[in-house]
Design an enzyme around this catalytic site. Structure first.
Site, PDB file in Angstrom:
ATOM      1  N   MET A 136     -16.238  -0.100  -7.674  1.00 63.71           N
ATOM      2  CA  MET A 136     -16.519   0.555  -6.398  1.00 63.71           C
ATOM      3  C   MET A 136     -16.741   2.045  -6.622  1.00 63.71           C
ATOM      4  SD  MET A 136     -14.725   2.723  -4.172  1.00 63.71           S
ATOM      5  CE  MET A 136     -13.020   2.473  -3.722  1.00 63.71           C
ATOM      6  N   ASP A 189      -5.061   2.291  -4.088  1.00 68.39           N
ATOM      7  CA  ASP A 189      -5.395   3.637  -3.617  1.00 68.39           C
ATOM      8  C   ASP A 189      -4.081   4.341  -3.321  1.00 68.39           C
ATOM      9  OD1 ASP A 189      -6.420   5.926  -2.669  1.00 68.39           O
ATOM     10  OD2 ASP A 189      -7.232   5.106  -0.814  1.00 68.39           O
ATOM     11  N   ASP A 208     -15.397  13.274  -7.718  1.00 73.53           N
ATOM     12  CA  ASP A 208     -14.364  13.120  -8.748  1.00 73.53           C
ATOM     13  C   ASP A 208     -14.987  13.327 -10.128  1.00 73.53           C
ATOM     14  OD1 ASP A 208     -12.620  12.347  -6.754  1.00 73.53           O
ATOM     15  OD2 ASP A 208     -12.865  10.200  -7.127  1.00 73.53           O
ATOM     16  N   ASP A 223      -0.072  10.040   5.690  1.00 73.95           N
ATOM     17  CA  ASP A 223      -0.556   8.998   4.768  1.00 73.95           C
ATOM     18  C   ASP A 223       0.151   9.159   3.419  1.00 73.95           C
ATOM     19  OD1 ASP A 223      -2.140   7.010   3.679  1.00 73.95           O
ATOM     20  OD2 ASP A 223      -3.875   8.314   3.380  1.00 73.95           O
ATOM     21  N   GLU A 275     -13.816   1.910   5.626  1.00 76.29           N
ATOM     22  CA  GLU A 275     -12.355   2.057   5.581  1.00 76.29           C
ATOM     23  C   GLU A 275     -11.863   2.815   6.809  1.00 76.29           C
ATOM     24  OE1 GLU A 275     -10.943   3.641   1.910  1.00 76.29           O
ATOM     25  OE2 GLU A 275      -8.998   4.216   2.748  1.00 76.29           O
ATOM     26  N   ASP A 332      -7.679  -1.638  -0.307  1.00 76.81           N
ATOM     27  CA  ASP A 332      -6.901  -0.520  -0.837  1.00 76.81           C
ATOM     28  C   ASP A 332      -5.415  -0.855  -0.685  1.00 76.81           C
ATOM     29  OD1 ASP A 332      -9.037   0.987  -1.621  1.00 76.81           O
ATOM     30  OD2 ASP A 332      -8.801   2.557  -0.102  1.00 76.81           O
ATOM     31  N   GLU A 335      -6.934  -0.458   4.229  1.00 76.09           N
ATOM     32  CA  GLU A 335      -5.889   0.171   3.404  1.00 76.09           C
ATOM     33  C   GLU A 335      -4.531  -0.057   4.049  1.00 76.09           C
ATOM     34  OE1 GLU A 335      -6.230   4.120   1.623  1.00 76.09           O
ATOM     35  OE2 GLU A 335      -4.172   4.523   2.306  1.00 76.09           O
ATOM     36  N   HIS A 339     -15.130   8.823  -6.366  1.00 75.50           N
ATOM     37  CA  HIS A 339     -16.029   9.534  -5.449  1.00 75.50           C
ATOM     38  C   HIS A 339     -17.057  10.274  -6.302  1.00 75.50           C
ATOM     39  CE1 HIS A 339     -12.180   9.571  -3.217  1.00 75.50           C
ATOM     40  NE2 HIS A 339     -12.912   9.562  -2.132  1.00 75.50           N
ATOM     41  N   HIS A 377      -2.916   2.888   5.872  1.00 70.40           N
ATOM     42  CA  HIS A 377      -3.609   3.301   7.091  1.00 70.40           C
ATOM     43  C   HIS A 377      -3.276   2.388   8.276  1.00 70.40           C
ATOM     44  CE1 HIS A 377      -6.879   5.460   4.493  1.00 70.40           C
ATOM     45  NE2 HIS A 377      -5.652   5.913   4.281  1.00 70.40           N
ATOM     46  N   ASP A 398       0.473   6.876   0.762  1.00 68.79           N
ATOM     47  CA  ASP A 398      -0.214   6.361  -0.437  1.00 68.79           C
ATOM     48  C   ASP A 398       0.745   6.108  -1.595  1.00 68.79           C
ATOM     49  OD1 ASP A 398      -2.693   6.446   0.847  1.00 68.79           O
ATOM     50  OD2 ASP A 398      -3.178   8.435   0.080  1.00 68.79           O
ATOM     51  N   LYS A 428      -8.883   4.548   9.353  1.00 69.18           N
ATOM     52  CA  LYS A 428      -7.628   5.299   9.317  1.00 69.18           C
ATOM     53  C   LYS A 428      -7.432   5.889  10.710  1.00 69.18           C
ATOM     54  CE  LYS A 428      -5.304   8.829   6.512  1.00 69.18           C
ATOM     55  NZ  LYS A 428      -5.442   9.807   5.420  1.00 69.18           N
TER      56      LYS A 428
HETATM   57  C1  GLT Z   1      -9.075   9.597   0.256  1.00 66.40           C
HETATM   58  C2  GLT Z   1      -8.495   8.651   1.264  1.00 66.40           C
HETATM   59  C3  GLT Z   1      -8.553   7.240   0.804  1.00 66.40           C
HETATM   60  C4  GLT Z   1      -9.946   6.728   0.664  1.00 66.40           C
HETATM   61  C5  GLT Z   1     -10.717   7.440  -0.371  1.00 66.40           C
HETATM   62  C6  GLT Z   1     -12.142   6.941  -0.370  1.00 66.40           C
HETATM   63  S1  GLT Z   1     -10.644   9.144  -0.206  1.00 66.40           S
HETATM   64  O1  GLT Z   1      -8.277   9.662  -0.890  1.00 66.40           O
HETATM   65  O2  GLT Z   1      -7.152   9.032   1.518  1.00 66.40           O
HETATM   66  O3  GLT Z   1      -7.835   6.391   1.642  1.00 66.40           O
HETATM   67  O4  GLT Z   1      -9.884   5.375   0.282  1.00 66.40           O
HETATM   68  O5  GLT Z   1     -12.998   7.827   0.261  1.00 66.40           O
HETATM   69 MN    MN Z   2      -4.300   6.491   2.341  1.00 65.66          MN
HETATM   70 MN    MN Z   3      -8.046   4.350   0.867  1.00 66.60          MN
END
Ligand code: GLT
Ligand code: MN
Ligand code: MN
Length: 389
Positions: free
Chosen positions: A90, A289, A59, A257, A183, A247, A219, A56, A222, A259, A185
């Site tokens: 990206m 991600d 970041d 979430d 993306e 992702d 993702e 980002h 998500h 991750d 969610k």
């Molecule tokens: C954040 C989010 C991710 C996205 C990122 C891109 S930001 O961490 O949870 O799923 O991919 O903006």
């Molecule tokens: Mn996520």
């Molecule tokens: Mn993501």
């Protein structure tokens, strides 16, 4: 011991600075890991065999940094990426952390916030160009609502559409090759996010002035949060020619979430996703991600977590080759109808319609025969478990 599953840059694996750089904080707890400079993260990613590093704007560059400071930071990072032999596949813009985006960015009620979001995104697009990133992800973390009493969703979607049209024109005016990847969610951090799944995104793209410039970044976590199958979402994106980025991570069902490390949960979905990507000849970044458990230290982040994501992908890809090439699997999948489904249905014509209506199709169908999906699934499970090689 290194083996054939250890990654190399040819595998096109990438991680975000915010993923391996995540310090283990959550809404309930302070960080458990020290901060690491982006240049150091980049070097460590190269050491474990990654190909790319994503980021980002924030970041790298603190929010509100002066031009000189920003240029110095960008130069230092570009040099680090180059000397590590990595690429930046990206970049994205953070439109969710700062209080100014408390009620959305492109869909904020306040027009000044919407303009500020566009300005921040245009600056982030310039950064993408400097880092030669071909894909720009947009994740609308604050594009949503808690209470429907405050908004008509149709208006929010119209403002969202205008923002994308504006940004596509900006990219065209700069003569950049950049493509957008949206993306989805379903929720978090907002109670409800607009465009909550990849399927919603795909329709939204069809409303844009330049749909060819815009694809999706599905993702895994998500889609699972919405109770959906990730590989079905990826399948629709591929079918639509819209899988611009992905992702990869893991998630245990519909909850916050998570991750997690790719492969940490739902191996079947992970396997089916890898098999689909490999079969489709997906050429984009294989991006992770995700972030290491809060319990881990930095050594674990690289040696177990990052390496684990990449190894799991490669192990699943080697199993996918068996799934798609071994005669026993091909036979089982043929029995389950996989080949039959590739036979097209004839297009409409008056004669075809008459022919279809005149014949007794049902008479030739063995309605009593099982469709052998259990056998195909069981073979796949045995393959994943390591019993079928
Ligand atoms: C954040 C989010 C991710 C996205 C990122 C891109 S930001 O961490 O949870 O799923 O991919 O903006
Ligand atoms: Mn996520
Ligand atoms: Mn993501």
């Amino acid at each position: 011991m290194p083996d054939q599953f250890d990654p190399t840059p040819d595998d096109r694996f990438s991680f975000g600075l915010w993923t391996v750089g995540h310090r283990g904080h959550d809404p309930f707890g302070a960080p458990t890991r020290p901060p690491i400079e982006p240049e150091e993260i980049t070097a460590r990613l190269a050491e474990v065999g990654a190909w790319g590093v994503a980021l980002h704007d924030e970041d790298l560059i603190p929010y509100g940094a002066e031009r000189q400071e920003r240029d110095r930071i960008v130069k230092r990072f570009r040099d680090a990426v180059r000397s590590a032999g990595l690429v930046v596949p990206m970049t994205t813009v953070n439109l969710f952390t700062q209080p100014v985006f408390r009620d959305g960015a492109f869909t904020a009620a306040d027009p000044a916030v919407r303009r500020h979001a566009l300005a921040k995104t245009m600056a982030a697009i310039e950064l993408a160009a400097e880092l030669e990133a071909p894909v720009f992800v947009l994740w609308g973390g604050r594009e949503g609502i808690e209470s429907g009493a405050a908004r008509d969703p149709r208006l929010a979607l119209e403002r969202y559409r205008e923002a994308l049209d504006f940004l596509c024109e900006f990219v065209r005016s700069q003569q950049l090759e950049l493509r957008f990847a949206l993306e989805a969610k379903p929720n978090e951090p907002r109670g409800h996010l607009y465009l909550p799944t990849t399927g919603h995104m795909l329709h939204f793209i069809s409303t844009l002035a330049h749909p060819e410039m815009v694809g999706v970044n599905p993702e895994m976590a998500h889609e699972a949060m919405a109770g959906l199958s990730f590989h079905q979402a990826v399948g629709q994106a591929l079918w639509a020619g819209k899988l611009f980025h992905i992702d990869l991570n893991a998630q245990y069902g519909p909850r916050y979430d998570q991750d997690f490390r790719f492969g940490a949960e739902d191996l079947k979905e992970a396997f089916l996703t890898v098999a689909l990507l490999e079969r489709a000849g997906y050429q984009g970044a294989r991006h992770f991600d995700c972030r290491a458990y809060r319990s881990e230290d930095d050594a674990d982040v690289y040696a177990s977590f990052a390496l684990g994501c990449m190894r799991n992908y490669k192990i699943l890809a080697s199993k996918a080759r068996v799934f798609d090439g071994d005669p026993e699997f091909l036979e089982a999948r043929r029995e389950a109808g996989a080949e039959q489904l590739s036979e097209p249905t004839p297009p409409y014509s008056q004669q075809e319609a008459d022919r279809i209506r005149a014949a007794d199709h049902a008479a030739g169908i063995d309605v009593g025969r099982g469709r052998r999906h259990e056998r195909a699934d069981q073979l796949m499970v045995e393959l994943i478990l390591g019993a079928a090689e």
